[in-house]
Write a protein that holds these residues in place. Structure first.
Motif, PDB file in Angstrom:
ATOM      1  N   PRO A  65     106.139   9.299   9.826  1.00 28.96           N
ATOM      2  CA  PRO A  65     104.793   9.617  10.822  1.00 28.96           C
ATOM      3  C   PRO A  65     104.860  11.238  10.579  1.00 28.96           C
ATOM      4  O   PRO A  65     103.541  11.655  10.940  1.00 28.96           O
ATOM      5  CB  PRO A  65     105.857   9.144  11.982  1.00 28.96           C
ATOM      6  N   SER A  66     105.629  11.871  10.165  1.00 25.66           N
ATOM      7  CA  SER A  66     105.612  13.373  10.179  1.00 25.66           C
ATOM      8  C   SER A  66     104.395  13.882   9.330  1.00 25.66           C
ATOM      9  O   SER A  66     103.579  14.817   9.548  1.00 25.66           O
ATOM     10  CB  SER A  66     106.756  14.440   9.951  1.00 25.66           C
ATOM     11  N   LYS A  67     104.158  13.054   8.139  1.00 28.65           N
ATOM     12  CA  LYS A  67     103.147  13.190   7.139  1.00 28.65           C
ATOM     13  C   LYS A  67     101.975  12.512   7.382  1.00 28.65           C
ATOM     14  O   LYS A  67     100.731  12.895   7.189  1.00 28.65           O
ATOM     15  CB  LYS A  67     103.785  12.991   5.896  1.00 28.65           C
ATOM     16  N   THR A  68     102.242  11.105   7.928  1.00 30.87           N
ATOM     17  CA  THR A  68     101.072  10.294   8.017  1.00 30.87           C
ATOM     18  C   THR A  68     100.228  10.691   9.204  1.00 30.87           C
ATOM     19  O   THR A  68      99.070  10.585   8.971  1.00 30.87           O
ATOM     20  CB  THR A  68     101.526   8.927   7.976  1.00 30.87           C
ATOM     21  N   LEU A  69     100.779  10.801  10.220  1.00 29.73           N
ATOM     22  CA  LEU A  69     100.015  10.975  11.477  1.00 29.73           C
ATOM     23  C   LEU A  69      99.157  12.112  11.784  1.00 29.73           C
ATOM     24  O   LEU A  69      98.111  11.956  12.177  1.00 29.73           O
ATOM     25  CB  LEU A  69     101.089  10.803  12.536  1.00 29.73           C
ATOM     26  N   PRO A  70      99.792  13.435  11.221  1.00 28.50           N
ATOM     27  CA  PRO A  70      98.549  14.402  11.257  1.00 28.50           C
ATOM     28  C   PRO A  70      97.536  14.156  10.512  1.00 28.50           C
ATOM     29  O   PRO A  70      96.377  14.609  11.006  1.00 28.50           O
ATOM     30  CB  PRO A  70      99.538  15.682  10.655  1.00 28.50           C
ATOM     31  N   THR A 116      79.724   2.482  28.014  1.00 31.45           N
ATOM     32  CA  THR A 116      79.775   1.812  26.931  1.00 31.45           C
ATOM     33  C   THR A 116      80.302   2.632  25.700  1.00 31.45           C
ATOM     34  O   THR A 116      80.980   2.248  24.635  1.00 31.45           O
ATOM     35  CB  THR A 116      78.290   1.413  26.725  1.00 31.45           C
ATOM     36  N   ALA A 117      79.893   4.033  25.791  1.00 32.83           N
ATOM     37  CA  ALA A 117      80.752   4.792  24.504  1.00 32.83           C
ATOM     38  C   ALA A 117      81.981   4.818  24.509  1.00 32.83           C
ATOM     39  O   ALA A 117      82.658   4.568  23.453  1.00 32.83           O
ATOM     40  CB  ALA A 117      80.106   6.344  24.615  1.00 32.83           C
ATOM     41  N   ALA A 118      82.750   4.797  25.775  1.00 33.21           N
ATOM     42  CA  ALA A 118      84.137   4.744  25.850  1.00 33.21           C
ATOM     43  C   ALA A 118      84.682   3.478  25.500  1.00 33.21           C
ATOM     44  O   ALA A 118      85.551   3.334  24.773  1.00 33.21           O
ATOM     45  CB  ALA A 118      84.619   5.072  27.279  1.00 33.21           C
ATOM     46  N   PHE A 119      83.914   2.293  25.683  1.00 27.31           N
ATOM     47  CA  PHE A 119      84.278   0.971  25.237  1.00 27.31           C
ATOM     48  C   PHE A 119      84.580   1.079  24.058  1.00 27.31           C
ATOM     49  O   PHE A 119      85.130   0.266  23.207  1.00 27.31           O
ATOM     50  CB  PHE A 119      83.390  -0.162  26.020  1.00 27.31           C
ATOM     51  N   SER A 120      83.423   1.749  23.413  1.00 26.48           N
ATOM     52  CA  SER A 120      83.113   1.417  21.788  1.00 26.48           C
ATOM     53  C   SER A 120      84.359   2.413  21.048  1.00 26.48           C
ATOM     54  O   SER A 120      84.606   1.678  19.930  1.00 26.48           O
ATOM     55  CB  SER A 120      81.859   2.332  21.407  1.00 26.48           C
ATOM     56  N   PHE A 121      85.216   3.203  21.474  1.00 28.32           N
ATOM     57  CA  PHE A 121      85.804   4.169  20.930  1.00 28.32           C
ATOM     58  C   PHE A 121      87.203   3.394  21.211  1.00 28.32           C
ATOM     59  O   PHE A 121      88.310   3.963  20.781  1.00 28.32           O
ATOM     60  CB  PHE A 121      85.839   5.498  21.422  1.00 28.32           C
ATOM     61  N   ALA A 122      87.387   2.584  22.291  1.00 23.07           N
ATOM     62  CA  ALA A 122      88.671   1.914  22.656  1.00 23.07           C
ATOM     63  C   ALA A 122      89.395   1.366  21.321  1.00 23.07           C
ATOM     64  O   ALA A 122      88.882   0.752  20.515  1.00 23.07           O
ATOM     65  CB  ALA A 122      88.413   0.531  23.558  1.00 23.07           C
ATOM     66  N   GLY A 123      90.507   1.693  21.502  1.00 19.51           N
ATOM     67  CA  GLY A 123      91.600   1.319  20.531  1.00 19.51           C
ATOM     68  C   GLY A 123      91.997   2.492  19.373  1.00 19.51           C
ATOM     69  O   GLY A 123      92.898   2.442  18.710  1.00 19.51           O
ATOM     70  N   THR A 124      91.437   3.736  19.758  1.00 21.36           N
ATOM     71  CA  THR A 124      91.522   4.827  18.855  1.00 21.36           C
ATOM     72  C   THR A 124      93.096   5.231  18.841  1.00 21.36           C
ATOM     73  O   THR A 124      93.506   5.736  17.972  1.00 21.36           O
ATOM     74  CB  THR A 124      90.631   5.983  18.930  1.00 21.36           C
ATOM     75  N   GLU A 125      93.460   4.977  20.200  1.00 14.32           N
ATOM     76  CA  GLU A 125      95.027   5.383  20.389  1.00 14.32           C
ATOM     77  C   GLU A 125      96.003   4.553  19.668  1.00 14.32           C
ATOM     78  O   GLU A 125      97.424   4.647  20.072  1.00 14.32           O
ATOM     79  CB  GLU A 125      95.100   5.682  21.944  1.00 14.32           C
ATOM     80  N   LEU A 126      95.747   3.558  19.156  1.00 15.71           N
ATOM     81  CA  LEU A 126      96.481   2.581  18.301  1.00 15.71           C
ATOM     82  C   LEU A 126      97.440   3.202  17.483  1.00 15.71           C
ATOM     83  O   LEU A 126      98.433   2.832  17.145  1.00 15.71           O
ATOM     84  CB  LEU A 126      95.824   1.291  17.832  1.00 15.71           C
ATOM     85  N   VAL A 127      96.586   4.211  16.715  1.00  9.70           N
ATOM     86  CA  VAL A 127      97.612   5.086  15.836  1.00  9.70           C
ATOM     87  C   VAL A 127      98.685   5.620  16.189  1.00  9.70           C
ATOM     88  O   VAL A 127      99.891   5.524  15.603  1.00  9.70           O
ATOM     89  CB  VAL A 127      96.392   6.065  15.042  1.00  9.70           C
ATOM     90  N   GLY A 128      98.595   6.154  17.476  1.00 10.75           N
ATOM     91  CA  GLY A 128      99.742   6.814  18.255  1.00 10.75           C
ATOM     92  C   GLY A 128     100.761   5.768  18.369  1.00 10.75           C
ATOM     93  O   GLY A 128     102.092   5.771  18.260  1.00 10.75           O
ATOM     94  N   LEU A 129     100.313   4.460  18.967  1.00 11.99           N
ATOM     95  CA  LEU A 129     101.224   3.526  19.046  1.00 11.99           C
ATOM     96  C   LEU A 129     102.031   2.707  17.858  1.00 11.99           C
ATOM     97  O   LEU A 129     103.192   2.275  18.063  1.00 11.99           O
ATOM     98  CB  LEU A 129     100.620   2.155  19.803  1.00 11.99           C
ATOM     99  N   ALA A 130     101.453   3.118  16.697  1.00 14.57           N
ATOM    100  CA  ALA A 130     102.266   2.548  15.656  1.00 14.57           C
ATOM    101  C   ALA A 130     103.107   3.548  15.047  1.00 14.57           C
ATOM    102  O   ALA A 130     103.626   3.241  13.903  1.00 14.57           O
ATOM    103  CB  ALA A 130     100.923   2.164  14.737  1.00 14.57           C
ATOM    104  N   SER A 131     103.232   4.775  15.629  1.00 16.84           N
ATOM    105  CA  SER A 131     104.039   5.754  15.102  1.00 16.84           C
ATOM    106  C   SER A 131     105.498   5.247  14.679  1.00 16.84           C
ATOM    107  O   SER A 131     106.252   5.617  14.013  1.00 16.84           O
ATOM    108  CB  SER A 131     103.878   7.020  16.082  1.00 16.84           C
ATOM    109  N   ALA A 132     105.834   4.389  15.931  1.00 14.43           N
ATOM    110  CA  ALA A 132     107.406   3.957  15.616  1.00 14.43           C
ATOM    111  C   ALA A 132     107.523   3.073  14.739  1.00 14.43           C
ATOM    112  O   ALA A 132     108.739   2.588  14.442  1.00 14.43           O
ATOM    113  CB  ALA A 132     107.637   3.314  17.038  1.00 14.43           C
ATOM    114  N   GLU A 133     106.581   2.364  13.996  1.00 15.49           N
ATOM    115  CA  GLU A 133     106.452   1.661  12.834  1.00 15.49           C
ATOM    116  C   GLU A 133     105.844   2.038  11.558  1.00 15.49           C
ATOM    117  O   GLU A 133     105.590   1.543  10.727  1.00 15.49           O
ATOM    118  CB  GLU A 133     105.721   0.263  13.467  1.00 15.49           C
ATOM    119  N   THR A 134     105.840   3.437  11.320  1.00 12.71           N
ATOM    120  CA  THR A 134     105.423   4.253  10.444  1.00 12.71           C
ATOM    121  C   THR A 134     106.362   4.431   9.502  1.00 12.71           C
ATOM    122  O   THR A 134     107.337   5.027   9.874  1.00 12.71           O
ATOM    123  CB  THR A 134     104.322   5.113  10.707  1.00 12.71           C
ATOM    124  N   GLU A 135     106.405   4.571   8.131  1.00 20.48           N
ATOM    125  CA  GLU A 135     107.169   5.018   7.230  1.00 20.48           C
ATOM    126  C   GLU A 135     107.599   6.543   7.310  1.00 20.48           C
ATOM    127  O   GLU A 135     108.745   6.724   7.421  1.00 20.48           O
ATOM    128  CB  GLU A 135     106.737   4.698   5.771  1.00 20.48           C
TER     129      GLU A 135
END
Length: 599
Positions: A308-313, A287-306
């Motif tokens: 990424p070298s400053k925002t993602l860290p 259940t805890a794992a399910f609650s954190f699902a989607g956290t990795e979307l930050v990485g998936l959005a890296s290709a569409e970030t103005e």
């Protein structure tokens, strides 16, 4: 000699022509426009008319041309080049990424799923499981941040899995991840329609899911900028709601509610801190794992970030605030306010907000209006996660096509950077939400959840493994981590911890699935909890049969591609910037250094 006034006039005319051409439909080329002298400032329209704007909108759906590829390249080399050439538009700003990192994935898992976790393991198990899972998530996101900053390519960790582990496992994890989001979208819409029943609505659930479905479709038609803006404001609402609940919860625990009475830690004594012993603790992990699902979307959005070298860290660091500030504190308060044997935690529909311990705790305090307000927040959270599901699925489907794991048509990305075929597939599968009017609704969705139940755990394990293999490749090829503008705070050790804990979660889930809480072993219970792993084994076998002799099971570190799609970095400039940053930070007080370390 041309007079200055004539030169100025001629220059303005040329500029006017260029401006006009840029506003014309894409199929009209410069060669089709007459002589420059025909264009004057007076002739340039102030704005396009309806027909012009319609043509512009229509043409935005035309496919973006990626150019030709060398036919002699291997499938993996082609996939790496396509990922690096992606036409996805970089329109996500820093504030979008920051808020998505903090509150983007907060939804059903926290607000509703935590009720099942509390009933299964008790308040102590709830905190222990979420704490360990949270530490693992932090290490995973740090690893993902390092990879995404170095390789801000389409597909992010999906394409990097094929690059740093093997195309065989990349095929499995990509389809596994796509399947997760394909199923999450209709599930969240159904949960949203059930949430409205909290107000005793007599309207058919089909009406509500239709309204939510259309809203999500419209948002995704506006592209990544529409997604980012909507998620930003929805995340702001969720964050404010959780902070408000934490403050209210402390007041209620101290006896400040309408019903009064000091609560303290009495529910840790009666009915107790743990339920079902060690097995109950293990059950909460999933259940805890399910609650954190989607956290990795930050990485998936890296290709569409103005940037990424400053925002993602910064975004990857701020995940720790979501873990400790929102999850652990709020769940600690929930465990103090609601006993694990409260019948509403299990008797209510598991997808409904009536089973939310957050709502139950407010109701127990005798507050009449606030439960409805918090129920509205839960509704917003469900719509937010459904919206994120379309974003995650569409990008994953496009990555599958880029890697040759799906028909090429699914790699269709239009001139606005929208993966149209991926969005279409997600919305098509999303029509499953109309099962909400079927008498077999609960049974159908139980099996749908089984298909994607362990997807996040396997995805996180793969991200950690990809980071470990990336560092091994750097070492094997004589490359230094000094080349990296951002390195994971948790290092390789954190990735090993994340990989190990995810494997443990898979193991304990197998045990709980085989021997369910309060029941005897039975096939139905096992497959409802472990079907996703069986599907992944089937996907792996399918890949081997499909590729046969061309299948690559494992890539050696010395053979990994560390160049294609890599962000250009001036190593000497990076070293100089680090030295300047260290000197700057050394001049600041300890509280400022601490803040910048975590933000």
């Amino acid at each position: 000699m041309t007079k200055p006034s004539e030169e100025s006039s001629q220059g303005s005319t040329v500029d006017a022509k260029k401006s006009y051409i840029s506003k014309l439909p894409n199929e009209i080329t410069k060669d089709e426009i007459d002589d420059t002298s025909d264009f004057t400032q007076e002739k340039v329209p102030a704005k396009l008319g309806f027909s012009g704007r319609f043509a512009e909108f229509r043409d935005s759906f035309k496919r973006f041309d990626l150019g030709e590829l060398d036919p002699n390249l291997s499938d993996l080399e082609k996939a790496n080049i396509i990922a690096s050439r992606s036409p996805l538009q970089r329109k996500l700003k820093s504030r979008h990424i920051q808020m998505i990192a903090i509150g983007g994935a907060i939804g059903t898992g926290l607000f509703v799923g935590s009720g099942t976790a509390l009933a299964s393991g008790g308040p102590a198990s709830l905190i222990i499981s979420y704490l360990l899972t949270g530490i693992m998530i932090f290490c995973t996101v740090q690893a993902l941040g390092e990879l995404a900053v170095a390789f801000p390519v389409a597909g992010s960790f999906l394409s990097m899995c094929s690059r740093f582990v093997s195309p065989a496992w990349g095929f499995v994890i990509s389809w596994n991840y796509a399947m997760q989001w394909l199923i999450v979208m209709p599930l969240e819409l159904v949960a949203a329609s059930l949430t409205i029943n909290y107000w005793h609505s007599n309207v058919s659930p089909a009406v509500w899911v239709t309204i939510f479905y259309v809203c999500i479709l419209v948002v995704n038609i506006f592209g990544v900028k529409g997604y980012g803006e909507v998620e930003y404001w929805l995340s702001v609402i969720k964050v404010i709601a959780i902070v408000g609940f934490c403050i209210l919860g402390i007041i209620l625990n101290c006896g400040g509610g309408p019903k009064g009475g000091y609560i303290g830690g009495k529910f840790y004594h009666n009915p107790g801190a743990f339920n079902h012993g060690f097995k109950g603790l293990c059950a909460v992990f999933v259940t805890a794992a399910f609650s954190f699902a989607g956290t990795e979307l930050v990485g998936l959005a890296s290709a569409e970030t103005e940037n990424p070298s400053k925002t993602l860290p910064s975004a990857s660091k701020q995940v720790v605030w979501r873990i400790f500030g929102f999850y652990l504190i709020s769940l600690t308060i929930v465990g103090l306010l609601v006993p694990y044997n409260d019948p509403r935690l299990l008797t209510a529909n598991s997808l409904s907000a009536t089973a939310s311990p957050f709502v139950i705790s407010i109701e127990n305090a005798g507050i009449s209006v606030l439960p409805s307000i918090f129920n509205a927040v839960i509704l917003i959270s469900l719509i937010s996660v459904a919206n994120s599901a379309v974003f995650g699925c569409s990008r994953t489907i496009a990555s599958l096509a880029d890697q040759g794991f799906a028909p090429k048509i699914f790699g269709y990305i239009d001139r606005m950077g929208r993966p149209i075929m991926g969005i279409a597939l997600s919305m098509l599968v999303g029509l499953i939400c109309y099962l909400s009017v079927s008498p077999k609704e609960s049974e159908a969705f139980a099996w749908l959840m089984a298909l994607s139940g362990l997807s996040s755990v396997i995805t996180w394990a793969t991200i950690c493994l990809s980071h470990i293999r990336f560092r091994q490749a750097m070492k094997a090829q004589g490359r230094s981590i000094e080349e990296l503008s951002f390195t994971a705070l948790s290092g390789v050790a954190g990735s090993w911890f994340g990989l190990g804990l995810n494997v443990v979660v898979l193991g304990v889930q197998f045990w709980v699935a085989l021997f369910p809480l309060g029941g005897k072993p039975n096939p139905t219970s096992f497959f409802e909890n472990y079907l996703n792993s069986v599907v992944n084994v089937a996907l792996f076998a399918f890949y081997l049969l499909w590729k046969r002799r061309k299948s690559i099971i494992w890539i050696h570190a010395k053979d990994m591609d560390l160049t294609t799609g890599r962000r250009d970095v001036d190593i000497e400039l990076v070293k100089q910037e680090r030295a300047e940053q260290k000197a700057f930070m050394a001049s600041k007080p300890w509280w400022y250094r601490t803040y910048k370390f975590w933000c």
